[in-house]
Scaffold this motif. Structure first.
Motif, PDB file in Angstrom:
ATOM      1  N   UNK A  45     -31.389  51.089   0.681  1.00  0.00           N
ATOM      2  CA  UNK A  45     -30.895  51.975   1.922  1.00  0.00           C
ATOM      3  C   UNK A  45     -29.943  52.016   1.951  1.00  0.00           C
ATOM      4  N   UNK A  46     -29.603  53.102   2.771  1.00  0.00           N
ATOM      5  CA  UNK A  46     -27.423  53.271   2.955  1.00  0.00           C
ATOM      6  C   UNK A  46     -27.182  53.968   3.971  1.00  0.00           C
ATOM      7  N   UNK A  47     -26.936  53.621   4.233  1.00  0.00           N
ATOM      8  CA  UNK A  47     -25.426  54.059   5.537  1.00  0.00           C
ATOM      9  C   UNK A  47     -24.214  54.107   5.955  1.00  0.00           C
ATOM     10  N   UNK A  48     -24.256  55.648   5.455  1.00  0.00           N
ATOM     11  CA  UNK A  48     -22.412  56.893   5.798  1.00  0.00           C
ATOM     12  C   UNK A  48     -22.381  56.818   7.245  1.00  0.00           C
ATOM     13  N   UNK A  49     -20.807  56.356   7.913  1.00  0.00           N
ATOM     14  CA  UNK A  49     -19.742  56.609   8.429  1.00  0.00           C
ATOM     15  C   UNK A  49     -18.646  57.286   8.879  1.00  0.00           C
ATOM     16  N   UNK A  50     -18.406  57.776   9.600  1.00  0.00           N
ATOM     17  CA  UNK A  50     -17.298  58.550   9.699  1.00  0.00           C
ATOM     18  C   UNK A  50     -15.625  57.504  10.616  1.00  0.00           C
ATOM     19  N   UNK A  51     -14.799  57.202  10.529  1.00  0.00           N
ATOM     20  CA  UNK A  51     -14.028  56.990  10.912  1.00  0.00           C
ATOM     21  C   UNK A  51     -12.942  57.705  11.783  1.00  0.00           C
ATOM     22  N   UNK A  52     -12.156  57.709  12.623  1.00  0.00           N
ATOM     23  CA  UNK A  52     -11.251  58.478  14.157  1.00  0.00           C
ATOM     24  C   UNK A  52     -10.171  59.109  12.790  1.00  0.00           C
TER      25      UNK A  52
END
Length: 250
Positions: A45-52
């Motif tokens: 599985x994987x999660x990608x996310x963006x920081x401000x």
């Protein structure tokens, strides 16, 4: 095979999107409601996310099932983001790629996932792979069909195609080379989501100005969820969703 989801909107904890919903991606790893191919999504599985303030997303990927990773559930509780792409991978034949085969794949601001399978892999994709520069083939994170699709999409993005055009042309060329393939692709740069429904389920939920979610299947029973017709290209932001018919290759 596989389940994936993308979100853009007001910042939310990862857990609110992936873990807490009654039928969220976490539960879809062992009990998907609308998966047509495969039954258990336990091969990574994987999660990608963006920081401000940072256009390049972070990623957390593992080769095992999401339910067995206590570090993920702890991380998901405290990490908040305005844009996310996450996926769980269907149990498949064993391979050496491990974590590298788990979506999302990434380059610069982009995150990418593929839900489906290329028929006749790898022989069917030889001509398309041969058109890529050797450097890009050698830079592929994994040796599976999803990684090659990502290389094809990324080549088009680098040449100036819009996200929607890059997905549409990749699906068209792949469907011509490997008829019968399932090509649900999902792409985001943290602002725009582009996706294709080609052989498997795709849904979206939008509350203009607050959030847009695009997913293999609904994570709850909210009546605002809408199914995307097969052979359709979806382009979305947090304020609107556009659906465009995809033509079969001639």
């Amino acid at each position: 095979m596989c389940r994936h989801i993308a979100f853009v909107g007001r910042p939310e904890p990862l857990a609110a999107l992936l873990v807490e919903p009654g039928h969220g991606l976490f539960r879809q790893s062992w009990a998907p409601r609308r998966q047509r191919y495969g039954t258990v999504n336990a091969d990574g599985f994987g999660i990608g996310w963006y920081a401000d303030g940072d256009p390049v997303p972070a990623r957390y990927r593992r080769s095992g099932p999401i339910w067995a990773d206590l570090s993920f559930t702890d991380l998901a509780r405290v990490v908040r983001s305005h844009a996310v792409l996450a996926a769980v991978r269907d149990a498949t034949a064993s391979g050496a790629d491990g974590e590298a085969a788990a979506a999302p794949f990434a380059s610069g601001p982009w995150l990418f996932s593929h839900n489906g399978a290329v028929r006749g892999w790898p022989a069917s994709m030889g001509p398309l792979a041969a058109a890529l520069p050797a450097e890009e083939l050698l830079s592929m994170e994994a040796r599976n069909d999803s990684a090659l699709l990502w290389a094809l999409v990324l080549r088009r993005l680098r040449e100036g195609d819009s996200p929607a055009q890059a997905l549409a042309d990749t699906v068209r060329d792949t469907a011509a080379a490997a008829p019968g393939s399932r090509l649900n692709l999902l792409l985001t740069d943290g602002t725009v989501i582009a996706a294709t429904a080609w052989g498997d389920t795709l849904w979206y939920l939008t509350e203009p100005g607050r959030r847009t979610v695009v997913a293999s299947e609904p994570y709850d029973d909210d009546p605002l969820w809408q199914e995307v017709p097969d052979r359709t290209l979806l382009t979305a932001t947090r304020t609107d969703v556009l659906l465009t018919e995809l033509k079969e290759p001639t």
